[in-house]
Design a protein around this motif. Sequence first.
Motif, mmCIF file in Angstrom:
data_model
loop_
_atom_site.group_PDB
_atom_site.id
_atom_site.type_symbol
_atom_site.label_atom_id
_atom_site.label_comp_id
_atom_site.label_asym_id
_atom_site.label_seq_id
_atom_site.Cartn_x
_atom_site.Cartn_y
_atom_site.Cartn_z
ATOM 1 N N ILE A 201 0.809 -1.219 0.000
ATOM 2 C CA ILE A 201 0.000 0.000 0.000
ATOM 3 C C ILE A 201 0.843 1.270 0.000
ATOM 4 C CG2 ILE A 201 -1.976 -1.099 1.121
ATOM 5 C CD1 ILE A 201 -1.006 0.213 3.754
ATOM 6 N N THR A 202 2.129 1.154 -0.270
ATOM 7 C CA THR A 202 2.978 2.342 -0.254
ATOM 8 C C THR A 202 2.849 3.183 -1.517
ATOM 9 O OG1 THR A 202 4.863 1.081 -1.106
ATOM 10 C CG2 THR A 202 4.669 1.297 1.300
ATOM 11 N N ARG A 203 2.481 2.558 -2.629
ATOM 12 C CA ARG A 203 2.314 3.273 -3.894
ATOM 13 C C ARG A 203 1.154 2.666 -4.662
ATOM 14 N NH1 ARG A 203 6.120 2.797 -7.721
ATOM 15 N NH2 ARG A 203 5.421 4.689 -8.672
ATOM 16 N N THR A 204 0.544 3.481 -5.521
ATOM 17 C CA THR A 204 -0.549 2.977 -6.348
ATOM 18 C C THR A 204 -0.055 2.541 -7.718
ATOM 19 O OG1 THR A 204 -1.041 5.206 -7.130
ATOM 20 C CG2 THR A 204 -2.288 4.393 -5.218
ATOM 21 N N GLY A 205 1.149 2.893 -8.058
ATOM 22 C CA GLY A 205 1.690 2.542 -9.359
ATOM 23 C C GLY A 205 1.843 3.760 -10.248
ATOM 24 N N ASP A 206 2.170 3.512 -11.475
ATOM 25 C CA ASP A 206 2.416 4.564 -12.454
ATOM 26 C C ASP A 206 1.103 5.238 -12.832
ATOM 27 O OD1 ASP A 206 2.918 6.002 -14.863
ATOM 28 O OD2 ASP A 206 4.662 4.750 -15.221
ATOM 29 N N THR A 207 1.068 6.548 -12.717
ATOM 30 C CA THR A 207 -0.157 7.310 -13.004
ATOM 31 C C THR A 207 -0.178 7.898 -14.417
ATOM 32 O OG1 THR A 207 0.826 9.338 -12.140
ATOM 33 C CG2 THR A 207 -0.412 7.963 -10.580
ATOM 34 N N ALA A 208 0.766 7.501 -15.246
ATOM 35 C CA ALA A 208 0.930 8.120 -16.567
ATOM 36 C C ALA A 208 -0.345 8.177 -17.394
ATOM 37 C CB ALA A 208 2.023 7.389 -17.352
ATOM 38 N N MET A 209 -1.174 7.155 -17.328
ATOM 39 C CA MET A 209 -2.356 7.116 -18.179
ATOM 40 C C MET A 209 -3.497 7.988 -17.653
ATOM 41 S SD MET A 209 -1.139 5.313 -20.533
ATOM 42 C CE MET A 209 -2.507 4.984 -21.596
ATOM 43 N N ASN A 210 -3.460 8.352 -16.386
ATOM 44 C CA ASN A 210 -4.515 9.192 -15.818
ATOM 45 C C ASN A 210 -4.166 10.679 -15.836
ATOM 46 O OD1 ASN A 210 -6.771 7.546 -14.963
ATOM 47 N ND2 ASN A 210 -5.305 6.532 -13.634
ATOM 48 N N VAL A 211 -2.899 11.007 -15.970
ATOM 49 C CA VAL A 211 -2.475 12.409 -15.905
ATOM 50 C C VAL A 211 -3.186 13.301 -16.926
ATOM 51 C CG1 VAL A 211 -0.510 13.979 -16.261
ATOM 52 C CG2 VAL A 211 -0.286 12.012 -14.735
ATOM 53 N N PRO A 212 -3.294 12.906 -18.197
ATOM 54 C CA PRO A 212 -3.950 13.817 -19.149
ATOM 55 C C PRO A 212 -5.372 14.185 -18.734
ATOM 56 C CG PRO A 212 -2.860 12.054 -20.325
ATOM 57 C CD PRO A 212 -2.799 11.701 -18.861
#
Length: 152
Positions: A114-125
């Motif tokens: 639960i320390t990170r949710t992962g890469d947010t690259a696809m949600n940023v736009p």
Amino acid sequence: MRFEQHLLRLEKAGYTIKRVAALQDIQAIHMKHRHITSAEMAQIHASWFAAYESLYRPRTAEKIRAGRSVSTEQIVQARAERDTLRAELETFMRQEGIDLWVCPAAIGPAPEGITRTGDTAMNVPWSYMGMPVLSLPAGRAMKRSLVRKPDV
């Protein structure tokens, strides 16, 4: 790829899937979003950060420090470009008959824990443009375990 499998399931359920080119300069979008969010974070936390900097988590403190270096002009420009991009995308949707966008939530599975949710690259736009986003689970990451050979 699981995402493609989900698109096929949507098509089989009667949805029309259009593959279109959009958001061509994704790196610029990420940078502008980072400017806005880090600058706003630095503004909101200014007095607290001055008093309690040592209590902030390292990544949060790093983002606040980065936000201090974003100029007012950069923020104004990023917000204006955000509004323009959103208007262009909404116009494109109307012209092409697009009701909603479908894209993967991330470029890979979320990390364990639960320390990170992962890469947010696809949600940023979508976050940058203030457009609604719905993320749906697309499967589970397989845990890799070490398989030991039996002792002979």
